[in-house]
Design an enzyme around this catalytic site. Structure first.
Site, PDB file in Angstrom:
ATOM      1  N   ARG A  63     -22.039  32.172 103.958  1.00 41.59           N
ATOM      2  CA  ARG A  63     -22.741  30.900 104.182  1.00 41.59           C
ATOM      3  C   ARG A  63     -22.692  30.584 105.681  1.00 41.59           C
ATOM      4  O   ARG A  63     -23.218  31.372 106.458  1.00 41.59           O
ATOM      5  CB  ARG A  63     -22.125  29.775 103.343  1.00 41.59           C
ATOM      6  CG  ARG A  63     -23.088  28.627 103.074  1.00 41.59           C
ATOM      7  CD  ARG A  63     -22.472  27.532 102.222  1.00 41.59           C
ATOM      8  NE  ARG A  63     -22.207  27.939 100.853  1.00 41.59           N
ATOM      9  CZ  ARG A  63     -23.111  27.852  99.875  1.00 41.59           C
ATOM     10  NH1 ARG A  63     -24.324  27.419 100.142  1.00 41.59           N
ATOM     11  NH2 ARG A  63     -22.820  28.213  98.650  1.00 41.59           N
TER      12      ARG A  63
ATOM     13  N   ARG B 118     -32.241  50.861 110.465  1.00 44.97           N
ATOM     14  CA  ARG B 118     -32.411  50.434 109.068  1.00 44.97           C
ATOM     15  C   ARG B 118     -31.499  49.236 108.791  1.00 44.97           C
ATOM     16  O   ARG B 118     -30.533  49.001 109.519  1.00 44.97           O
ATOM     17  CB  ARG B 118     -32.046  51.588 108.111  1.00 44.97           C
ATOM     18  CG  ARG B 118     -32.985  52.794 108.164  1.00 44.97           C
ATOM     19  CD  ARG B 118     -34.362  52.460 107.657  1.00 44.97           C
ATOM     20  NE  ARG B 118     -35.227  53.631 107.535  1.00 44.97           N
ATOM     21  CZ  ARG B 118     -35.950  54.137 108.539  1.00 44.97           C
ATOM     22  NH1 ARG B 118     -35.856  53.569 109.757  1.00 44.97           N
ATOM     23  NH2 ARG B 118     -36.728  55.195 108.364  1.00 44.97           N
TER      24      ARG B 118
ATOM     25  N   ARG C 133     -24.447  24.757  89.277  1.00 43.64           N
ATOM     26  CA  ARG C 133     -24.515  23.579  90.154  1.00 43.64           C
ATOM     27  C   ARG C 133     -25.149  22.448  89.348  1.00 43.64           C
ATOM     28  O   ARG C 133     -25.867  22.682  88.395  1.00 43.64           O
ATOM     29  CB  ARG C 133     -25.295  23.951  91.416  1.00 43.64           C
ATOM     30  CG  ARG C 133     -24.526  25.038  92.195  1.00 43.64           C
ATOM     31  CD  ARG C 133     -25.102  25.384  93.532  1.00 43.64           C
ATOM     32  NE  ARG C 133     -24.127  26.174  94.319  1.00 43.64           N
ATOM     33  CZ  ARG C 133     -24.163  27.497  94.447  1.00 43.64           C
ATOM     34  NH1 ARG C 133     -25.093  28.175  93.853  1.00 43.64           N
ATOM     35  NH2 ARG C 133     -23.260  28.145  95.159  1.00 43.64           N
TER      36      ARG C 133
ATOM     37  N   ARG D 178     -22.105  54.530 106.802  1.00 42.78           N
ATOM     38  CA  ARG D 178     -21.749  55.353 107.976  1.00 42.78           C
ATOM     39  C   ARG D 178     -22.194  56.798 107.762  1.00 42.78           C
ATOM     40  O   ARG D 178     -22.711  57.461 108.665  1.00 42.78           O
ATOM     41  CB  ARG D 178     -20.240  55.306 108.245  1.00 42.78           C
ATOM     42  CG  ARG D 178     -19.735  53.953 108.706  1.00 42.78           C
ATOM     43  CD  ARG D 178     -18.221  53.962 108.797  1.00 42.78           C
ATOM     44  NE  ARG D 178     -17.769  54.661 109.994  1.00 42.78           N
ATOM     45  CZ  ARG D 178     -17.325  54.038 111.099  1.00 42.78           C
ATOM     46  NH1 ARG D 178     -17.274  52.720 111.134  1.00 42.78           N
ATOM     47  NH2 ARG D 178     -16.935  54.700 112.147  1.00 42.78           N
TER      48      ARG D 178
ATOM     49  N   ARG E 296     -25.466  58.547 125.657  1.00 48.92           N
ATOM     50  CA  ARG E 296     -24.227  59.269 125.987  1.00 48.92           C
ATOM     51  C   ARG E 296     -23.772  60.154 124.820  1.00 48.92           C
ATOM     52  O   ARG E 296     -22.707  60.742 124.833  1.00 48.92           O
ATOM     53  CB  ARG E 296     -23.107  58.258 126.333  1.00 48.92           C
ATOM     54  CG  ARG E 296     -23.241  57.587 127.694  1.00 48.92           C
ATOM     55  CD  ARG E 296     -21.898  57.004 128.176  1.00 48.92           C
ATOM     56  NE  ARG E 296     -21.366  56.050 127.210  1.00 48.92           N
ATOM     57  CZ  ARG E 296     -21.652  54.745 127.212  1.00 48.92           C
ATOM     58  NH1 ARG E 296     -22.513  54.270 128.107  1.00 48.92           N
ATOM     59  NH2 ARG E 296     -21.132  53.928 126.309  1.00 48.92           N
TER      60      ARG E 296
ATOM     61  N   ASP F 150     -13.778  29.814 103.895  1.00 50.15           N
ATOM     62  CA  ASP F 150     -14.243  28.802 104.874  1.00 50.15           C
ATOM     63  C   ASP F 150     -13.673  27.415 104.588  1.00 50.15           C
ATOM     64  O   ASP F 150     -14.276  26.398 104.928  1.00 50.15           O
ATOM     65  CB  ASP F 150     -15.771  28.727 104.846  1.00 50.15           C
ATOM     66  CG  ASP F 150     -16.307  28.336 103.479  1.00 50.15           C
ATOM     67  OD1 ASP F 150     -17.527  28.052 103.372  1.00 50.15           O
ATOM     68  OD2 ASP F 150     -15.515  28.305 102.505  1.00 50.15           O
TER      69      ASP F 150
ATOM     70  N   HIS G 241     -25.589  39.736  96.427  1.00 50.57           N
ATOM     71  CA  HIS G 241     -24.612  39.260  95.439  1.00 50.57           C
ATOM     72  C   HIS G 241     -23.666  40.328  94.918  1.00 50.57           C
ATOM     73  O   HIS G 241     -22.748  40.016  94.147  1.00 50.57           O
ATOM     74  CB  HIS G 241     -25.359  38.574  94.286  1.00 50.57           C
ATOM     75  CG  HIS G 241     -25.848  37.211  94.663  1.00 50.57           C
ATOM     76  ND1 HIS G 241     -26.843  37.016  95.584  1.00 50.57           N
ATOM     77  CD2 HIS G 241     -25.441  35.979  94.286  1.00 50.57           C
ATOM     78  CE1 HIS G 241     -27.044  35.728  95.738  1.00 50.57           C
ATOM     79  NE2 HIS G 241     -26.209  35.073  94.985  1.00 50.57           N
TER      80      HIS G 241
ATOM     81  N   VAL H 274      -3.705  28.943  84.978  1.00 51.80           N
ATOM     82  CA  VAL H 274      -3.681  27.510  84.650  1.00 51.80           C
ATOM     83  C   VAL H 274      -3.453  27.341  83.148  1.00 51.80           C
ATOM     84  O   VAL H 274      -2.578  26.595  82.709  1.00 51.80           O
ATOM     85  CB  VAL H 274      -5.003  26.820  85.072  1.00 51.80           C
ATOM     86  CG1 VAL H 274      -5.069  25.392  84.518  1.00 51.80           C
ATOM     87  CG2 VAL H 274      -5.156  26.795  86.596  1.00 51.80           C
TER      88      VAL H 274
ATOM     89  N   GLY I  68     -20.404  28.843  93.685  1.00 48.77           N
ATOM     90  CA  GLY I  68     -20.534  30.305  93.647  1.00 48.77           C
ATOM     91  C   GLY I  68     -19.278  30.936  93.057  1.00 48.77           C
ATOM     92  O   GLY I  68     -18.171  30.601  93.456  1.00 48.77           O
TER      93      GLY I  68
ATOM     94  N   ASP J 266     -16.023  24.678  98.968  1.00 54.69           N
ATOM     95  CA  ASP J 266     -15.880  23.364  99.593  1.00 54.69           C
ATOM     96  C   ASP J 266     -16.827  22.342  98.976  1.00 54.69           C
ATOM     97  O   ASP J 266     -16.469  21.168  98.789  1.00 54.69           O
ATOM     98  CB  ASP J 266     -16.041  23.439 101.123  1.00 54.69           C
ATOM     99  CG  ASP J 266     -17.346  24.131 101.528  1.00 54.69           C
ATOM    100  OD1 ASP J 266     -17.640  24.173 102.720  1.00 54.69           O
ATOM    101  OD2 ASP J 266     -18.073  24.600 100.623  1.00 54.69           O
TER     102      ASP J 266
ATOM    103  N   ARG K 129      -2.302  29.553  80.842  1.00 52.77           N
ATOM    104  CA  ARG K 129      -1.012  30.068  80.347  1.00 52.77           C
ATOM    105  C   ARG K 129       0.145  29.176  80.792  1.00 52.77           C
ATOM    106  O   ARG K 129       1.123  28.996  80.056  1.00 52.77           O
ATOM    107  CB  ARG K 129      -0.817  31.516  80.828  1.00 52.77           C
ATOM    108  CG  ARG K 129      -1.847  32.500  80.218  1.00 52.77           C
ATOM    109  CD  ARG K 129      -1.257  33.362  79.162  1.00 52.77           C
ATOM    110  NE  ARG K 129      -2.260  34.008  78.305  1.00 52.77           N
ATOM    111  CZ  ARG K 129      -2.539  35.322  78.328  1.00 52.77           C
ATOM    112  NH1 ARG K 129      -1.929  36.115  79.205  1.00 52.77           N
ATOM    113  NH2 ARG K 129      -3.440  35.837  77.507  1.00 52.77           N
TER     114      ARG K 129
ATOM    115  N   ASP L 295     -16.023  33.061 100.716  1.00 51.41           N
ATOM    116  CA  ASP L 295     -16.310  32.765 102.130  1.00 51.41           C
ATOM    117  C   ASP L 295     -15.081  32.579 103.009  1.00 51.41           C
ATOM    118  O   ASP L 295     -15.184  32.677 104.228  1.00 51.41           O
ATOM    119  CB  ASP L 295     -17.164  31.484 102.232  1.00 51.41           C
ATOM    120  CG  ASP L 295     -18.497  31.654 101.538  1.00 51.41           C
ATOM    121  OD1 ASP L 295     -19.174  30.639 101.290  1.00 51.41           O
ATOM    122  OD2 ASP L 295     -18.858  32.804 101.217  1.00 51.41           O
TER     123      ASP L 295
ATOM    124  N   GLY M  83     -15.045  49.250 111.139  1.00 55.59           N
ATOM    125  CA  GLY M  83     -15.255  49.942 112.410  1.00 55.59           C
ATOM    126  C   GLY M  83     -16.628  49.699 113.005  1.00 55.59           C
ATOM    127  O   GLY M  83     -17.195  50.569 113.674  1.00 55.59           O
ATOM    128  N   ALA M  84     -17.165  48.512 112.787  1.00 57.79           N
ATOM    129  CA  ALA M  84     -18.526  48.229 113.283  1.00 57.79           C
ATOM    130  C   ALA M  84     -18.552  48.138 114.805  1.00 57.79           C
ATOM    131  O   ALA M  84     -17.580  47.694 115.426  1.00 57.79           O
ATOM    132  CB  ALA M  84     -19.018  46.899 112.686  1.00 57.79           C
TER     133      ALA M  84
ATOM    134  N   THR N 127     -13.784  30.818  96.415  1.00 53.56           N
ATOM    135  CA  THR N 127     -15.008  31.217  97.125  1.00 53.56           C
ATOM    136  C   THR N 127     -14.715  32.457  97.952  1.00 53.56           C
ATOM    137  O   THR N 127     -13.615  32.608  98.483  1.00 53.56           O
ATOM    138  CB  THR N 127     -15.525  30.104  98.063  1.00 53.56           C
ATOM    139  OG1 THR N 127     -16.586  30.640  98.876  1.00 53.56           O
ATOM    140  CG2 THR N 127     -14.435  29.567  98.967  1.00 53.56           C
TER     141      THR N 127
END
Ligand code: F6P
Length: 336
Positions: free
Chosen positions: A189, A261, A89, A172, A229, A147, A267, A40, A28, A120, A42, A145, A203-204, A143
């Site tokens: 992922r 909603r 891929r 919001r 409330r 991860d 992407h 790389v 990805g 990875d 240069r 991610d 701020g979720a 990536t």
């Protein structure tokens, strides 16, 4: 804590052991891949080393879609998302025979070392090719991610987080106008890092990640109580690895009877002009990777950890699972 091969101080006066190297972007795409590849190229040109670009990831390596690059090849790139080399891929590269064909194609061009910019999965493929053929490989974690084990940074994660937070800011407004609950599904992922960081920054009220169990019955009761409330709206960030925000939204909407909603960002999180952080860090890592592979270093991934450039053993990086920082999970609960 991961065992690092140590922070490499790759000075300029290194003995150049390689005459030609290549760079490939795989898996990805992520914002900042171009900045890394540009660095790389240069760096190799600066060191008087031939540098080749492999087009379209491992598929291009297997099909000998390999082109010598110059400094000009990477002009007008640092500000662009995506990857000018292309990525794809490749099923054939997942076989030892395919990796051997790829290796032979690299050798046809006299290429003696390879910089892989990818996630990875791509780094795993590169590690296999290196062990099977002896081709020196240096990896950079490309990536969104974040991860990859052994590091707290991957190229593109900062830009993706900012894209997500920009979307949350917009959501919001409309959630407040309509007194709605809006769920936002983000990528990552199997990792909850993008959701956690963008959820805290956005701020979720709730951040659902694959690493932490959650109870929709309990969440729905709490959302209902907040609404009664007088709370005007709520944002729930859902990591794709934790489930489908559409399905979760349906359940919450039914249990709370609050107008609900869902936005699945998809992407859009992979594109966009890289942030300053991603441009600078990708450029630093690109130079490190080029100098390392030129000087014969093999089987490492360069990245950042706690603000320092680190080199992590490639095999360890791809064979260990990165965990979500429990401090971030705790903070998200305190701030909700
Ligand atoms: O690994 C990066 C990533 O964007 C993941 O967050 C996401 O699940 C996956 O790629 C999507 O893959 P594709 O672009 O092949 O749909």
């Amino acid at each position: 804590m991961p065992r690092y091969a140590g922070v490499l101080d790759m000075g300029r006066g290194i003995l150049m052991l390689k005459k030609a190297i290549a760079v490939v972007t795989s898996g990805g795409d992520s914002p900042g891949m171009n900045a890394a590849a540009r660095a790389v190229v240069r760096t190799a040109v600066y060191e008087g080393v031939e540098v080749y670009g492999v087009h379209n990831g491992y598929s291009g390596m297997v099909h000998d879609d390999i082109e010598q690059l110059t400094s000009r090849s990477v002009s007008d790139l640092i500000q662009r998302g995506g990857t000018f080399l292309g990525t794809a891929r490749s099923k054939s590269f997942m076989t030892p025979e395919g990796r051997k064909v790829a290796f032979e194609n690299l050798r046809k061009h006299g290429i003696e070392g390879l910089v892989i910019i990818g996630g990875d999965g791509s780094l795993t493929g590169g590690s296999l090719m290196s062990r099977e053929t002896g081709m020196p490989i240096v990896g950079l974690p490309g990536t969104i991610d974040n991860d990859v084990w052994g590091m707290d940074y991957t190229i593109g994660c900062d830009t993706a987080c900012n894209t997500i937070v920009d979307a949350i800011n917009k959501l919001r407004d409309t959630a407040s106008a309509h007194r709605r609950i809006i769920l936002v599904e983000v990528m990552g992922r199997h990792s909850g890092w993008l959701a956690m960081m963008s959820g805290i920054a956005g701020g979720a009220e709730y951040i659902l990640v694959p690493e932490v169990a959650f109870d929709l019955e309990e969440i729905s009761i709490e959302l209902q109580e907040m609404y009664e409330r007088g709370k005007r709206y709520s944002i729930v960030v859902v990591a794709e690895g934790a489930g489908s925000a559409i399905e979760i939204g349906k359940i919450i909407g039914e249990k709370t009877a609050i107008d609900t909603r869902v936005s699945v960002l998809g992407h859009i999180q992979r594109g966009g002009s890289p942030t300053v952080e991603d441009r600078i860090k990708a450029s630093m890592l690109g130079e490190k990777a080029a100098l390392a592979v030129i000087s014969g270093v093999n089987d490492v991934v360069f990245s950042f950890n706690e603000g320092q450039v680190v080199s992590v053993n490639l095999f360890e990086a791809v064979n260990n699972k990165k965990t979500l920082d429990p401090e971030l999970v705790r903070l998200s609960r305190v701030l909700a």
